[in-house]
Design a protein around this motif. Sequence first.
Motif, short mmCIF file in Angstrom:
data_model
loop_
_atom_site.label_atom_id
_atom_site.label_comp_id
_atom_site.label_asym_id
_atom_site.label_seq_id
_atom_site.Cartn_x
_atom_site.Cartn_y
_atom_site.Cartn_z
N SER A 33 -10.78 6.71 -4.71
CA SER A 33 -9.85 5.57 -4.84
C SER A 33 -8.38 6.27 -4.57
O SER A 33 -8.36 7.51 -4.55
CB SER A 33 -9.98 5.02 -6.23
OG SER A 33 -9.53 5.94 -7.25
N ASN A 34 -7.57 5.53 -4.49
CA ASN A 34 -5.96 5.92 -4.61
C ASN A 34 -5.64 6.19 -5.54
O ASN A 34 -5.76 5.70 -6.92
CB ASN A 34 -5.23 4.51 -3.90
CG ASN A 34 -5.90 4.06 -2.56
OD1 ASN A 34 -6.44 4.87 -1.66
ND2 ASN A 34 -5.24 2.89 -2.22
N SER A 102 -4.23 -3.23 -2.80
CA SER A 102 -4.51 -2.01 -3.05
C SER A 102 -4.74 -1.59 -4.73
O SER A 102 -3.81 -2.04 -5.51
CB SER A 102 -3.71 -0.76 -2.45
OG SER A 102 -4.04 0.41 -3.11
N ILE A 118 -4.75 8.56 -0.68
CA ILE A 118 -5.50 7.67 -0.12
C ILE A 118 -6.94 7.99 -0.12
O ILE A 118 -7.32 8.83 0.68
CB ILE A 118 -5.04 7.03 1.17
CG1 ILE A 118 -3.42 6.79 1.09
CG2 ILE A 118 -5.56 5.83 1.95
CD1 ILE A 118 -2.56 6.41 2.52
N PHE A 122 -10.16 2.58 -0.10
CA PHE A 122 -9.12 1.56 0.38
C PHE A 122 -9.45 1.70 2.17
O PHE A 122 -9.20 0.71 2.91
CB PHE A 122 -8.04 2.34 0.16
CG PHE A 122 -6.77 1.74 0.91
CD1 PHE A 122 -6.03 0.55 0.35
CD2 PHE A 122 -6.07 2.31 1.86
CE1 PHE A 122 -5.13 0.05 1.01
CE2 PHE A 122 -4.98 1.66 2.67
CZ PHE A 122 -4.34 0.39 2.04
#
Length: 160
Positions: A33-34, A102, A118, A122
């Motif tokens: 994940s971000n 996001s 990032i 995403f």
Amino acid sequence: MSKKIVVGRKEVISILDLELFELDAKVDTGADSNALHCDDIFIDEDNFVHFTLLDEIHPSYHGKKMKIPLYKLKKVKSSNGATQTRPSIKVKVNFMGQELDSVISLTNRADMKFPMLIGRKFLSGKFLVDVSKEYLSKEENKKWEFIYYQEMKTYIQLRD
């Protein structure tokens, strides 16, 4: 099937809800994940996350204290292999000229070169990563941000 946009291994992303524009980010398909670097992270009794954006070693630092609804707490395995429970927020971002939702986990990334990571969730279904390229987003983001600023200027004038 829609055409996927090619991104480089380093890009810029704007987090609109945090008023953080053209933040350097590492595109990392190994990350789920971000993640965003911030300090002084805590969750209050009303399920709001409080944090300070970035820190003085990053050029995008503005030290603004933020308060935003907690999206969820999630367990994340960090790059050193340790599992952490991190708060995450759901925000609007501009990436490659597209406004997207996001989910971003908040963590202290002071030891990392990039304040934003990032991850593959995403990117999945929308983007392809070309590791031989960097900063393909800069020109696209400049076009979008000009339009965004013009719209905000009009909105402010209409509201006054």
